[in-house]
Design an enzyme around this catalytic site. Structure first.
Site, PDB file in Angstrom:
ATOM      1  N   LEU A 186       0.814  -1.219   0.000  1.00 60.80           N
ATOM      2  CA  LEU A 186       0.000   0.000   0.000  1.00 60.80           C
ATOM      3  C   LEU A 186       0.846   1.267   0.000  1.00 60.80           C
ATOM      4  CD1 LEU A 186      -2.872  -0.962   2.483  1.00 60.80           C
ATOM      5  CD2 LEU A 186      -2.972  -0.828  -0.006  1.00 60.80           C
ATOM      6  N   CYS A 204       3.420  -1.502   8.786  1.00 60.46           N
ATOM      7  CA  CYS A 204       2.002  -1.180   8.574  1.00 60.46           C
ATOM      8  C   CYS A 204       1.161  -2.447   8.467  1.00 60.46           C
ATOM      9  CB  CYS A 204       1.836  -0.329   7.322  1.00 60.46           C
ATOM     10  SG  CYS A 204       2.705   1.264   7.393  1.00 60.46           S
ATOM     11  N   HIS A 205       1.604  -3.416   7.641  1.00 62.71           N
ATOM     12  CA  HIS A 205       0.819  -4.629   7.447  1.00 62.71           C
ATOM     13  C   HIS A 205       1.678  -5.885   7.522  1.00 62.71           C
ATOM     14  CE1 HIS A 205      -1.442  -1.354   5.455  1.00 62.71           C
ATOM     15  NE2 HIS A 205      -2.475  -1.945   6.015  1.00 62.71           N
ATOM     16  N   GLY A 206       2.943  -5.719   7.921  1.00 62.97           N
ATOM     17  CA  GLY A 206       3.773  -6.895   8.188  1.00 62.97           C
ATOM     18  C   GLY A 206       4.395  -7.543   6.986  1.00 62.97           C
TER      19      GLY A 206
END
Length: 240
Positions: A186, A204-206
């Site tokens: 992202l 943020c999301h790993g």
């Protein structure tokens, strides 16, 4: 048929009378029209209209009505070709100018072009460390890898990778890895020298990347992007 004949026979006196009446009306109408015939002084055609003279606008070769226009066709055709050719040249030049100006208006300005490249002195980056630069408004990661990191990344099995790419295809000099610091999930900025594979980690999301910038774990679908760069000297690189 017999009834029609009978009816016609019964009405024959009236039919004869009608014929006589029509003949008399036609003859009387003809007699009445004779005194009202148009007098000879009235023109029945507009022969007094003056036709415009276009001689001044005509070519001298075609003003003589006794000469065939075919005799001057070559000269007139040459003039037409000349006018057509000149108009075409002017039109093409005008179109070229318009297109050139339109394309140039969409090109990058001078200040943007000045930022399109960045020169990095690699001698300032110690071995095993990563430095972040700003290039075209994006973070740029430049990593000085150790011999251990180089051997580990070159030995990775490509079948285990989500976005298979050999380490040699991502670097020019194995000691240096240059990638954009933008997560392919992202668009977050990963952290260098972190994660399960010792490369880059996006909190943020790993998403976990190795020391070659390849995605190894997490939701990111692709490896970190490798921009165009070239080495001008052994320890100087220009990106862009």
């Amino acid at each position: 048929m017999m009834s029609m004949s009978a009816r016609a026979g019964a009405l024959s006196p009236y039919l004869q009378a009608t014929k006589q009446t029509v003949k008399s009306l036609r003859s009387s109408a003809a007699k009445d029209l004779v005194p009202f015939a148009a007098p000879g002084g009235i023109r029945l055609a507009h022969t007094d209209i003056k036709i415009p003279d276009f001689t001044d606008y005509r070519r001298p070769e075609v003003t003589d009505p006794n000469k065939s226009s075919q005799e001057s066709s070559e000269a007139r055709r040459s003039f037409s070709y000349l006018v057509t050719g000149a108009t075409t040249v002017v039109g093409v030049y005008a179109a070229k100018t318009v297109v050139t100006q339109f394309v140039s208006s969409m090109s990058a300005s001078a200040d943007v072009l000045a930022l399109s490249q960045i020169e990095i002195k690699l001698a300032d980056i110690p071995e095993g460390k990563n430095m972040t630069f700003k290039w075209r408004g994006k973070p740029l990661f430049v990593r000085h890898r150790t011999e251990k990191e180089i051997a580990a990344e070159e030995g990775v099995n490509l079948a285990e990778l989500r976005d298979p790419q050999h380490d040699k295809d991502r670097v020019i000099n194995p000691r240096w890895v240059i990638v954009l610091g933008v997560c392919t999930h992202l668009g977050c900025v990963p952290i260098a020298n972190a994660g399960d594979f010792g490369g880059y980690y996006c909190p943020c999301h790993g998403s976990h990347y190795d020391a070659s910038g390849r995605i190894r774990k997490g939701p990111a679908p692709l490896n970190l992007e490798v921009p165009f760069y070239e080495f001008t000297e052994e320890d100087v690189v220009i990106v862009g």
